[in-house]
Scaffold this motif. Structure first.
Motif, PDB file in Angstrom:
ATOM      1  N   ASP A 123     103.918   3.487 114.304  1.00  0.00           N
ATOM      2  CA  ASP A 123     104.762   4.561 113.749  1.00  0.00           C
ATOM      3  C   ASP A 123     104.466   5.861 114.503  1.00  0.00           C
ATOM      4  OD1 ASP A 123     102.404   5.552 112.762  1.00  0.00           O
ATOM      5  OD2 ASP A 123     102.875   5.223 110.642  1.00  0.00           O
ATOM      6  N   ASP A 124     104.997   6.951 114.043  1.00  0.00           N
ATOM      7  CA  ASP A 124     104.846   8.209 114.780  1.00  0.00           C
ATOM      8  C   ASP A 124     103.428   8.766 114.722  1.00  0.00           C
ATOM      9  OD1 ASP A 124     105.221   8.518 112.123  1.00  0.00           O
ATOM     10  OD2 ASP A 124     106.652  10.169 112.237  1.00  0.00           O
ATOM     11  N   GLU A 125     102.568   8.173 113.901  1.00  0.00           N
ATOM     12  CA  GLU A 125     101.148   8.568 113.902  1.00  0.00           C
ATOM     13  C   GLU A 125     100.339   7.623 114.792  1.00  0.00           C
ATOM     14  OE1 GLU A 125      99.453  10.947 111.779  1.00  0.00           O
ATOM     15  OE2 GLU A 125     101.387  11.767 111.171  1.00  0.00           O
ATOM     16  N   GLN A 126     101.029   6.753 115.497  1.00  0.00           N
ATOM     17  CA  GLN A 126     100.399   5.702 116.322  1.00  0.00           C
ATOM     18  C   GLN A 126      99.630   4.694 115.463  1.00  0.00           C
ATOM     19  OE1 GLN A 126     101.089   5.778 119.718  1.00  0.00           O
ATOM     20  NE2 GLN A 126     102.330   7.486 119.023  1.00  0.00           N
ATOM     21  N   LYS A 127     100.034   4.580 114.229  1.00  0.00           N
ATOM     22  CA  LYS A 127      99.408   3.615 113.330  1.00  0.00           C
ATOM     23  C   LYS A 127     100.134   2.284 113.484  1.00  0.00           C
ATOM     24  CE  LYS A 127      97.552   1.937 109.399  1.00  0.00           C
ATOM     25  NZ  LYS A 127      97.571   0.565 109.861  1.00  0.00           N
ATOM     26  N   THR A 128      99.373   1.210 113.592  1.00  0.00           N
ATOM     27  CA  THR A 128      99.976  -0.120 113.672  1.00  0.00           C
ATOM     28  C   THR A 128     100.582  -0.465 112.314  1.00  0.00           C
ATOM     29  OG1 THR A 128      98.299  -0.747 115.254  1.00  0.00           O
ATOM     30  CG2 THR A 128      99.534  -2.535 114.248  1.00  0.00           C
ATOM     31  N   ARG A 131     102.444  -6.526 113.578  1.00  0.00           N
ATOM     32  CA  ARG A 131     101.928  -7.086 114.829  1.00  0.00           C
ATOM     33  C   ARG A 131     102.797  -8.227 115.292  1.00  0.00           C
ATOM     34  NH1 ARG A 131      96.726  -5.917 112.727  1.00  0.00           N
ATOM     35  NH2 ARG A 131      95.761  -4.326 114.013  1.00  0.00           N
ATOM     36  N   ILE A 153     101.604  -6.017 107.764  1.00  0.00           N
ATOM     37  CA  ILE A 153     100.412  -5.256 107.401  1.00  0.00           C
ATOM     38  C   ILE A 153     100.639  -4.662 106.023  1.00  0.00           C
ATOM     39  CG2 ILE A 153      99.074  -3.170 107.969  1.00  0.00           C
ATOM     40  CD1 ILE A 153      99.321  -4.058 110.878  1.00  0.00           C
ATOM     41  N   ARG A 154      99.648  -4.786 105.183  1.00  0.00           N
ATOM     42  CA  ARG A 154      99.792  -4.378 103.787  1.00  0.00           C
ATOM     43  C   ARG A 154     100.327  -2.956 103.659  1.00  0.00           C
ATOM     44  NH1 ARG A 154      95.715  -5.614  98.843  1.00  0.00           N
ATOM     45  NH2 ARG A 154      97.021  -4.654  97.267  1.00  0.00           N
ATOM     46  N   GLY A 155     101.337  -2.823 102.846  1.00  0.00           N
ATOM     47  CA  GLY A 155     101.896  -1.496 102.607  1.00  0.00           C
ATOM     48  C   GLY A 155     102.980  -1.087 103.594  1.00  0.00           C
ATOM     49  N   TYR A 156     103.271  -1.954 104.576  1.00  0.00           N
ATOM     50  CA  TYR A 156     104.284  -1.598 105.577  1.00  0.00           C
ATOM     51  C   TYR A 156     105.395  -2.645 105.649  1.00  0.00           C
ATOM     52  CZ  TYR A 156     100.838   1.862 106.949  1.00  0.00           C
ATOM     53  OH  TYR A 156      99.954   2.899 106.939  1.00  0.00           O
TER      54      TYR A 156
ATOM     55  N   ILE B  72      98.433   0.873  98.485  1.00  0.00           N
ATOM     56  CA  ILE B  72      97.397   0.432  99.429  1.00  0.00           C
ATOM     57  C   ILE B  72      98.032   0.076 100.775  1.00  0.00           C
ATOM     58  CG2 ILE B  72      95.681  -1.370  99.890  1.00  0.00           C
ATOM     59  CD1 ILE B  72      95.185  -1.455  96.854  1.00  0.00           C
ATOM     60  N   ARG B  73      97.377   0.517 101.866  1.00  0.00           N
ATOM     61  CA  ARG B  73      97.882   0.259 103.210  1.00  0.00           C
ATOM     62  C   ARG B  73      96.850  -0.523 104.022  1.00  0.00           C
ATOM     63  NH1 ARG B  73     101.779   1.477 101.182  1.00  0.00           N
ATOM     64  NH2 ARG B  73     103.041   3.350 101.310  1.00  0.00           N
ATOM     65  N   GLY B  74      97.326  -1.460 104.821  1.00  0.00           N
ATOM     66  CA  GLY B  74      96.428  -2.168 105.735  1.00  0.00           C
ATOM     67  C   GLY B  74      96.046  -1.242 106.872  1.00  0.00           C
ATOM     68  N   ASP B  76      94.276  -0.671 110.813  1.00  0.00           N
ATOM     69  CA  ASP B  76      94.472  -1.408 112.065  1.00  0.00           C
ATOM     70  C   ASP B  76      93.375  -2.446 112.277  1.00  0.00           C
ATOM     71  OD1 ASP B  76      96.575   0.228 112.366  1.00  0.00           O
ATOM     72  OD2 ASP B  76      96.000   1.088 114.304  1.00  0.00           O
TER      73      ASP B  76
END
Lengths: 527, 256
Positions: A123-128, A131, A153-156, B72-74, B76
């Protein structure tokens, strides 16, 4: 080890990464790391145990990748040379492949060019936020096959959905999708089984069934020759010998199906073939039993046994080379080809053979169902009679005789299994298993004692210190094996009751005696 | 599920850096970890590039189990998830004051994820407040970073007194030296004195004052991921090992 568990899995021909990257809309972007294209090998046992579990094991350099179809991909390092699952470094991989027989080596099935691509949706924070992992293979010049797994990924969830939408062809999670992909990866795939399936009808003439069974087992034996010569693992020789033994059993058990002279000649020829590999199989068995043998004697006597095993290992090396030379010899090849020619497979060949070479015997034209039922029923009664005479006091010879007759009965039941209700056969065979195992172990013990005693005799007059030590150790081992044999005998006697019981009798009678020839159609459904 | 709080009643002692690196190291060691960013400034979330939660606002944290789980968020990294904070977390004190049995509210909220994680690491704001009291009541272990300086010595004393006065079990408090500069005489002397005073209660690991820890803000990642062989990374790994052992000693953590 890294493992990626898929939340989605796709199979496609090619994957245009550039296009995929372009298709990703702000605020997301795709970051991809593609490895170089390299040769990948697909590994499996000769009898495809990994494939059977819908898994594919790839080897690339020092690395092993295990794809659990549509579920996950794990990546492991393997620096040491290895051939068997237990030799793998990574414990997790050993566990994942735990179902693979410890006796079977893993061999290359196919080599193909491939590359691995790892990617992250950022995302725009460079957070994965999701995958992607792709395995791309060149299955034929210019033809690509891509296996893609996506991780949530959990939450996304939203980001994952966006990525998944870019793949339009979801894999159907059924066997066809796997089978189809496997066929592309391994175009010349020839499934191997040591129990070849021969389909026939209950009215087929016994002659036809017998000759087709022989042809199938002969073919199976030949499939193992290469593995015996290359010495990949001991199961090649084992399967080779079992197949030939089955052929010999058909010849001796299917009385009257072939002309007597022909049967006699063939029996001799197959026995000659078997004899060539007797010693090698014996030595294989001793060496495979090494650990359990060592456990049978006290620690102090183990070094003597180790001397014996060293001798066995050396002898095995020599014997294997000898067998290999035999297998590669002109004589052997000619004999095998001649035997294969003699045992016809197609109807046209069969007609010709029946008249000229593999001549039909007096009962050869009988419908196989009638023929088989009578044969099994007769054999069962013989075994039952023997079994009833055995108790704790009977001499060992009679137990051996029971084992031999029992084995013949079991072989007959296996050969003709397709004629009978699969369910009933399964329960019947299962109910016999315990007795069968005990009889087998009883015999193994006696063969082993004999062989070990022979080994002692051969070294008895030696003046060398380590020979003396060995003789002492082997003596202790023989005593321990004798003890196991006694225990096994007790088990046999205990299991006989169930075999001779009215319940088992009724089952045999129902399957092999009471069903009139006409009701064969009933059984037909199972053919 | 065990609850491990990173707490200090004094700011700027390396508390968030500890929570972030400790949570990451525990996850690396194979435990399933949830890092709860209770600090409204959201520094932990920042280090993991995770945006503040938009929906877990007002007192939903304590009341709305579904929303709590959904927020809750995963991260990296494998085995590591994060509960990001937001500005409404600064009102936790107000919410808690209005609730009955406010001390047990935090533990109750965390129960929603009991089966998902082996360890929950709490990154707490630096004050003694209603929220802090809820942390004291809920946590199994409270790791307290202490800079070896006179001022920190005093705050640690105050914390122990507070536990004493309010009947919180002092055994939960596990102070350790943070931002240690071995070349400073004052640091050495303070460490010797505190070691004498607190004895076995003090953890053995010292976290050094290191440029790598400062650089976490640039990399926005735990130290081990970009400077694995530097002393700071090794120190956090050591701290993880020490605390993991203590957590296991409490006995109920399932270790994979």
């Amino acid at each position: 080890m890294t493992q990626s568990v898929f939340d989605a899995f796709y199979v496609s021909s090619s994957l245009d990464l550039e296009e995929l990257s372009k298709a990703v809309k702000a605020p997301y972007h795709l970051q991809l790391t593609a490895e170089e294209t390299q040769p990948y090998q697909i590994l499996d046992t000769f009898d495809q145990q990994i494939h059977g579990q819908r898994k594919i094991l790839f080897s690339q350099g020092n690395r092993l990748l295990l794809l659990d179809w549509a579920k996950s991909l794990s990546d492991h390092q393997q620096a040491k040379k290895w051939a068997f699952v237990e030799e793998l470094n990574a414990e997790s991989l050993r566990q994942e492949l735990g179902y693979v027989s410890s006796l079977r080596a893993l061999l290359p099935v196919q080599t193909l060019k491939g590359r691995l691509i790892n990617g992250s949706l950022l995302d725009d924070e460079q957070k994965t936020v999701a995958r992607i992992i792709c395995l791309c293979f060149e299955t034929a010049p210019g033809k690509l096959l891509t296996l893609t797994g996506l991780n949530k990924i959990r939450g996304y969830g939203k980001a994952f959905k966006l990525l998944a939408e870019l793949f339009s062809h979801p894999a159907e999670d059924d066997l066809t999708a796997f089978a189809g992909t496997w066929a592309l990866l391994v175009p010349d795939f020839l499934p191997y089984t040591n129990k070849p399936q021969v389909d026939y009808l209950s009215q087929s003439p016994a002659y036809e069934v017998a000759s087709r069974l022989i042809a199938a087992y002969l073919h199976t034996a030949r499939l193992n020759e290469e593995g015996v010569c290359a010495d990949f693992d001991s199961e090649f020789l084992h399967d080779y010998r079992i197949s030939l033994r089955k052929v010999r059993s058909i010849l001796s058990l299917f009385k009257g199906v072939f002309d007597e002279d022909v049967t006699c000649d063939l029996k001799t020829r197959f026995s000659d073939l078997m004899r060539q590999t007797n010693r090698l199989r014996d030595l294989d068995v001793y060496l495979l039993e090494q650990e359990s043998y060592l456990a049978l004697v006290p620690e102090i006597l183990r070094s003597g046994l180790l001397t014996m095993f060293e001798e066995f290992a050396e002898e095995r090396d020599r014997t294997q080379k000898k067998v290999k030379r035999q297998f590669l010899s002109k004589n052997y090849k000619q004999e095998m080809t001649a035997l294969q020619k003699l045992c016809p497979h197609t109807p046209a060949q069969m007609k010709k053979a029946a008249a000229e070479t593999l001549k039909v015997g007096s009962d050869g034209d009988l419908p196989v169902f009638d023929y088989a039922s009578a044969l099994i029923w007769k054999r069962y009664r013989k075994v039952r009679k023997l079994a009833r005479r055995i108790d704790a006091e009977t001499p060992d010879e009679q137990v051996h005789e029971l084992r031999i007759q029992f084995k013949k009965m079991r072989y007959l039941m296996e050969f003709f299994a397709p004629l009978y209700s699969a369910k009933e056969m399964k329960t019947l065979i299962k109910s016999l298993r315990r007795l069968q195992n005990s009889l087998g172990k009883f015999n193994d013990c006696s063969v082993q004692q004999e062989a070990l005693n022979a080994h002692i005799t051969a070294h008895a007059n030696s003046k060398q210190d380590n020979d003396l030590e060995m003789v002492k150790s082997v003596g202790a081992l023989v005593a321990a094996i004798h003890q196991s044999q006694l225990e096994e005998r007790i088990k046999i006697v205990a299991n006989l009751d169930s075999f001779t019981s009215d319940e088992t009798s009724t089952k045999f009678e129902h399957l092999f005696h009471l069903q009139p020839a006409n009701s064969a159609q009933l059984a037909e459904k199972n053919v | 599920m065990k609850i491990l709080a990173c707490y200090s009643n004094k700011g700027g002692v390396g508390k968030t850096a500890t929570a972030v690196n400790l949570a990451h190291a525990l996850a690396e060691s194979g435990l399933k970890v949830l890092l709860c960013d209770l600090d409204p400034q959201g520094a932990s979330s920042f280090y993991f590039r995770i945006k503040p939660s938009k929906k877990l606002i007002e007192d939903a944290f304590f009341h709305d189990e579904k929303r709590f789980v959904k927020a809750i968020r995963g991260s990296d990294y494998p085995n590591l998830d994060l509960l990001p904070s937001n500005m409404t977390f600064r009102d936790f004190d107000v919410f808690l004051s209005n609730m009955k049995k406010s001390d047990s509210r935090l533990k109750k909220a965390l129960r929603a994820v009991k089966s998902h994680y082996d360890v929950v690491v709490l990154d707490c704001p630096p004050n003694i407040s209603k929220l802090a009291e809820a942390v004291f009541a809920s946590a199994d272990i409270i790791a307290v970073p202490v800079i070896p300086s006179t001022l920190s010595e005093r705050t640690l004393e105050q914390l122990f007194e507070f536990f004493e006065d309010n009947d919180y079990p002092k055994g939960k408090l596990l102070p350790f030296f943070s931002m240690v500069q071995n070349n400073k005489k004052l640091h050495k002397e303070t460490m010797a004195r505190l070691t004498h005073l607190y004895g076995k209660r003090l953890l053995n690991t010292h976290i050094p004052f290191a440029a790598e820890i400062e650089k976490m803000g640039v990399h926005r990642a735990p130290v081990i991921t970009f400077a694995a062989y530097k002393p700071a990374a090794k120190a956090y790994w050591g701290l993880q090992k020490e605390l993991r052992k203590r957590l296991l000693r409490i006995g109920r953590t399932t270790v994979r």
